[in-house]
Motif scaffolding. Structure first.
Motif, short mmCIF file in Angstrom:
data_model
loop_
_atom_site.label_atom_id
_atom_site.label_comp_id
_atom_site.label_asym_id
_atom_site.label_seq_id
_atom_site.Cartn_x
_atom_site.Cartn_y
_atom_site.Cartn_z
N VAL A 115 0.83 -1.01 -0.04
CA VAL A 115 -0.25 0.12 0.47
C VAL A 115 0.71 1.34 0.82
N GLY A 116 1.07 2.21 -0.83
CA GLY A 116 1.55 2.70 -0.95
C GLY A 116 1.07 4.28 -0.38
N ARG A 117 1.42 4.74 0.48
CA ARG A 117 1.24 6.14 1.12
C ARG A 117 1.37 7.39 0.00
N PHE A 118 0.74 7.38 -1.18
CA PHE A 118 0.90 8.54 -2.09
C PHE A 118 -0.48 8.63 -3.16
N GLU A 223 10.88 -22.42 -12.82
CA GLU A 223 9.56 -23.03 -14.45
C GLU A 223 10.58 -23.77 -15.62
N THR A 224 12.00 -23.65 -15.28
CA THR A 224 12.65 -25.18 -16.16
C THR A 224 11.37 -26.55 -15.75
N LEU A 225 11.36 -27.20 -14.70
CA LEU A 225 10.02 -27.76 -14.30
C LEU A 225 9.14 -27.86 -14.96
N ALA A 226 8.11 -26.57 -14.89
CA ALA A 226 6.93 -26.29 -15.03
C ALA A 226 6.26 -25.83 -15.53
N GLY A 227 7.05 -25.48 -16.36
CA GLY A 227 6.66 -23.92 -17.65
C GLY A 227 6.81 -23.36 -17.15
N PRO A 228 6.39 -21.48 -17.57
CA PRO A 228 5.75 -20.03 -17.52
C PRO A 228 5.29 -20.83 -16.16
N ILE A 229 5.54 -19.28 -15.43
CA ILE A 229 4.26 -19.39 -13.93
C ILE A 229 3.68 -18.12 -13.86
N ALA A 230 2.27 -18.22 -14.52
CA ALA A 230 1.71 -16.99 -14.05
C ALA A 230 1.55 -16.03 -12.57
N GLY A 231 1.76 -15.02 -13.29
CA GLY A 231 1.08 -14.11 -11.14
C GLY A 231 2.94 -13.35 -10.89
N PHE A 232 3.78 -13.92 -11.33
CA PHE A 232 5.49 -13.03 -11.34
C PHE A 232 5.27 -12.32 -11.60
N SER A 233 4.72 -11.55 -13.27
CA SER A 233 4.66 -10.79 -13.70
C SER A 233 4.59 -9.55 -13.01
N LYS A 234 3.32 -9.27 -12.30
CA LYS A 234 2.62 -8.00 -11.84
C LYS A 234 2.18 -8.49 -9.96
N VAL A 235 1.80 -7.23 -9.67
CA VAL A 235 1.65 -7.26 -8.10
C VAL A 235 0.31 -6.02 -7.74
N ASP A 236 -0.27 -7.14 -6.52
CA ASP A 236 -1.51 -5.96 -6.45
C ASP A 236 -0.64 -4.87 -5.87
N PHE A 237 -1.24 -3.39 -5.83
CA PHE A 237 -0.56 -2.18 -5.36
C PHE A 237 -2.01 -0.97 -5.30
N PHE A 238 -2.26 -0.90 -4.22
CA PHE A 238 -3.41 0.03 -3.16
C PHE A 238 -2.47 1.41 -3.09
N THR A 239 -3.26 2.55 -2.74
CA THR A 239 -3.12 4.30 -1.91
C THR A 239 -3.09 3.75 -0.82
N SER A 240 -3.48 4.94 -0.53
CA SER A 240 -3.75 4.96 0.76
C SER A 240 -3.16 6.66 1.00
N LEU A 265 -13.95 6.95 -3.42
CA LEU A 265 -13.01 7.24 -4.04
C LEU A 265 -11.66 7.69 -4.40
N SER A 266 -11.48 8.23 -2.99
CA SER A 266 -10.37 9.40 -3.71
C SER A 266 -8.69 8.31 -3.47
N THR A 267 -9.43 7.14 -2.71
CA THR A 267 -7.92 6.28 -2.14
C THR A 267 -8.92 5.19 -2.06
N HIS A 268 -8.23 4.04 -1.71
CA HIS A 268 -8.57 2.93 -1.20
C HIS A 268 -8.51 2.77 -0.25
N PHE A 269 -7.61 3.30 0.73
CA PHE A 269 -7.39 2.79 2.08
C PHE A 269 -7.27 4.18 2.99
N PRO A 270 -8.09 5.18 3.28
CA PRO A 270 -8.04 6.98 4.11
C PRO A 270 -7.71 6.42 5.41
#
Length: 453
Positions: A115-118, A223-240, A265-270
């Protein structure tokens, strides 16, 4: 989403403007009521900065943090400025938070909630409404959303048009952060994207790069064993941000299709700061009616008799993920002030997420006139907080930090053992001192040691 997460409708007597029936502290004194009304009317017509489904997703994640299945990392500037709405500053701030979260994920072996303080932290409470210099008295600087820092009558006049500018700068910041994350900037397979060029010779750099190399080897092996793994390219990010200016927050409080109630709806986490957390005050009245997850700063003077009614007012249905308590006691006071609060909340069975802010209780002034914080005190309060929670049978589920990705010298000590003389080199904050990259990573490593050791 379960039924309890759909709960939280405000009382029948609540509207987004009902706070105006209460005493509202820390509000600027606008000279022209019609100008303020025009600005807030325009603001109410502008698109929201976040969405209701993002808000509810964050609430669900905070509920998981309450249960010990996530750790909250909340950090960013003490007070944003419009001038700092630039790609290098925003991306460097994001880099530090991503690097800290990587340390935490690697060490804690659990997801980290970022959660970003920005993207909205443009207002700051002040200890006095006015400031006097050389016999001249003007309104205090309350952040770029209110007035300007220059000590002139024109700059210090509270200007309602700055509310519109705050929305615009927040939207630009949010847009850039979303674009970076959606574009793979946060890809765990490429943490070299997060490098900060000025820290090549940092004492923390070698340890961090060894950790990055180990994570990279592990991902490539999987990834050598199982092939490309989804979920490593993005992260959840929120503002406060601290929802201090209630005219601004009211204008961005909306109803949405298919979800009952009202959302800020000015921020996720006031959050509510210490100066505005009175049970019968305007801020608590406003906060009790919105669907967002909310937080409250809790200082060393707060007693169980004050805290429990505040919890009841803000989370009467004991809704999961709804309420976070951010304690900021100071290194010298946390050992005495925190245990009674933990005991009372635990005894009453209230569902909250406990988070430590080791910054605000440790502010001091140096002999050469700088406002600063000693890293040893910041680290000491955080270290004590983990021990106090462990002794109480509660869990410290997150940290709330003021930090930056810039090469600042604002907090004493840390990896390079900054002294009072060093403060003069790169003290850039307009309000409070912030941790730099090295000090932030050092705290992340402390969290890992305390949590798993």
């Amino acid at each position: 989403m379960n039924e309890s997460m759909q709960a939280g409708s405000p009382a029948a007597d609540w509207t987004p403007s009902s706070w105006q029936r209460r005493e509202a502290l820390q509000q600027p004194r606008y000279e022209d009521a019609e100008e303020l009304a025009s600005a807030t009317s325009r603001l109410a017509q502008l698109p929201p900065l976040v969405t209701s489904w993002e808000v509810l997703a964050l609430k669900q994640s905070l509920a998981e943090a309450q249960e010990g299945r996530r750790f909250l990392l909340q950090g960013g500037d003490c007070a944003e400025s419009f001038a700092d709405c630039s790609s290098p500053i925003i991306s460097n701030r994001l880099k530090v938070l991503l690097q800290m979260s990587l340390v935490l994920v690697h060490g804690l072996k659990q997801p980290v909630l970022r959660v970003g303080r920005f993207a909205g932290q443009y207002a700051k409470p002040r200890s006095a409404d006015t400031e006097t210099r050389d016999g001249v008295t003007l309104p205090s600087f309350r952040g770029d959303v209110v007035n300007g820092p220059a000590f002139t009558a024109e700059a210090r006049r509270p200007d309602p048009q700055r509310l519109i500018s705050a929305h615009s700068h927040s939207a630009l910041t949010m847009n850039f952060v979303r674009a970076l994350i959606d574009g793979g900037f946060a890809d765990l397979r490429h943490p070299e994207y997060w490098d900060l060029t000025w820290v090549e010779r940092s004492p923390m750099a070698a340890d961090y790069r060894r950790m990055v190399a180990a994570i990279g080897d592990s991902l490539r092996f999987m990834e050598t064993l199982a092939g490309p793994i989804a979920g490593f390219s993005k992260v959840d990010f929120f503002t406060s941000h601290e929802a201090l200016l209630l005219h601004y927050e009211q204008a961005l409080t909306r109803q949405v299709p298919r979800h009952p109630g009202w959302f800020n709806l000015s921020t996720h986490f006031p959050w509510i700061g210490m100066r505005t957390a009175a049970l019968d005050g305007a801020h608590v009245e406003y906060f009790r009616g919105i669907r967002n997850p909310v937080a409250v700063k809790v200082g060393p003077s707060v007693t169980p008799e004050q805290l429990l009614p505040l919890i009841d007012a803000l989370n009467p249905d004991d809704e999961p993920g709804r309420l976070t308590l951010i304690h900021r006691m100071g290194n010298a006071k946390v050992g005495e002030a925190l245990p009674p609060l933990l005991e009372a909340v635990k005894r009453e069975g209230r569902r909250v997420l406990w988070v430590a802010d080791p910054m605000h209780g440790n502010t001091e002034s140096t002999s050469n006139g700088y406002k600063t914080r000693r890293f040893d005190n910041i680290r000491g309060e955080l270290d004590q907080a983990f021990d106090i929670h462990a002794a109480a049978g509660t869990r410290l589920g997150g940290v709330h930090l003021e930090l930056t990705g810039e090469d600042v010298t604002e907090c004493l000590g840390g990896a390079r053992d900054l002294s009072e003389t060093d403060l003069e080199r790169a003290y850039k904050s307009m309000v409070d001192p912030r941790l730099n990259y090295e000090q932030s990573l050092e705290l992340a490593m402390l969290i890992v040691r305390k949590s798993v050791g």
